[in-house]
Enzyme design. Structure first.
Site, PDB file in Angstrom:
ATOM      1  N   CYS A  75      39.492  -4.438  34.356  1.00  0.00           N
ATOM      2  CA  CYS A  75      38.192  -4.210  33.711  1.00  0.00           C
ATOM      3  C   CYS A  75      37.392  -3.176  34.503  1.00  0.00           C
ATOM      4  O   CYS A  75      37.540  -3.056  35.726  1.00  0.00           O
ATOM      5  CB  CYS A  75      37.371  -5.490  33.640  1.00  0.00           C
ATOM      6  SG  CYS A  75      38.036  -6.785  32.591  1.00  0.00           S
ATOM      7  N   ASP A  76      36.534  -2.471  33.790  1.00  0.00           N
ATOM      8  CA  ASP A  76      35.599  -1.569  34.467  1.00  0.00           C
ATOM      9  C   ASP A  76      34.374  -1.376  33.582  1.00  0.00           C
ATOM     10  O   ASP A  76      34.494  -1.320  32.355  1.00  0.00           O
ATOM     11  CB  ASP A  76      36.239  -0.209  34.750  1.00  0.00           C
ATOM     12  CG  ASP A  76      35.354   0.649  35.632  1.00  0.00           C
ATOM     13  OD1 ASP A  76      35.390   0.453  36.867  1.00  0.00           O
ATOM     14  OD2 ASP A  76      34.602   1.492  35.102  1.00  0.00           O
TER      15      ASP A  76
END
Length: 208
Positions: A75-76
């Site tokens: 995730c980012d």
């Protein structure tokens, strides 16, 4: 039970997943984020967060220390504001300047998700998606900004704010999935998991 492997050091993401009934394993990626963005030449906020999420998941997928038979999640998050793509502020001065610009206004927080099916005899899926949420910031005072930045919290998160911590009082509202603002969209993740051929409820931890 299928294992979810979180390729992130974010305590907020881990807490969100645990609150949703999951018990993820964690293996933090060693991705050089600026180098990845430069290599792919992406500038749009949605593209930036998705490329980084994919890079993190792929990095962990290649780690010999990873648990076997897992779904790997990278995730980012980035904030799109005034035509800029904002990750974590470099220092307190930058965090302060951002908040003075953001107060009383709105930005869009984009969170990229990338899922790799690393299970034996699996679908082999490698899929991703982006959850985008409009965030409305309160018209906070200089004193509130200074006090908030002094806590150090804004330096640790994309956009220099949280919704599940000290910064929650400075966010007037969101349009979209609030989980995505914390760092992982549960509805989007459920869709990705199902696309990989796994039932969301199979990820729930055993309950004694």
């Amino acid at each position: 039970m299928t294992t979810l492997l979180l390729a992130s050091a974010s305590p907020a993401r881990l807490a969100t997943l645990r609150a949703a009934g999951l018990d993820p394993a964690v293996l933090v990626s060693s991705v050089d984020e600026p180098a990845v963005v430069e290599r792919y030449g992406v500038t749009d906020a949605e593209d930036v967060c998705l490329v980084l999420a994919k890079a993190k998941a792929e990095d962990v997928a290649g780690d010999d220390e990873r648990p076997e038979d897992a779904l790997i999640l990278g995730c980012d998050s980035v904030l799109a504001f005034d035509g800029e793509v904002l990750g974590k502020p470099a220092d307190a001065a930058e965090a302060t300047a951002r908040w003075r610009a953001m107060r009383g206004r709105s930005g869009v927080l984009h969170t990229g998700h990338w899922l790799i099916d690393d299970r034996e005899d699996s679908s082999g899926a490698t899929i991703g998606g982006v959850a985008s949420v409009t965030v409305h910031f309160a018209d906070v005072t200089d004193a509130e900004i200074d006090a908030y930045v002094a806590t150090g919290e804004p330096l640790k998160v994309a956009g220099a704010f949280t919704i599940d911590g000290l910064g929650g009082a400075f966010v007037k509202g969101v349009e979209g999935d609030h989980h995505a603002v914390v760092g992982v969209s549960l509805p989007l993740l459920r869709d990705l998991v199902r696309e990989a051929g796994v039932a969301w409820t199979d990820l729930w931890a055993a309950r004694g």
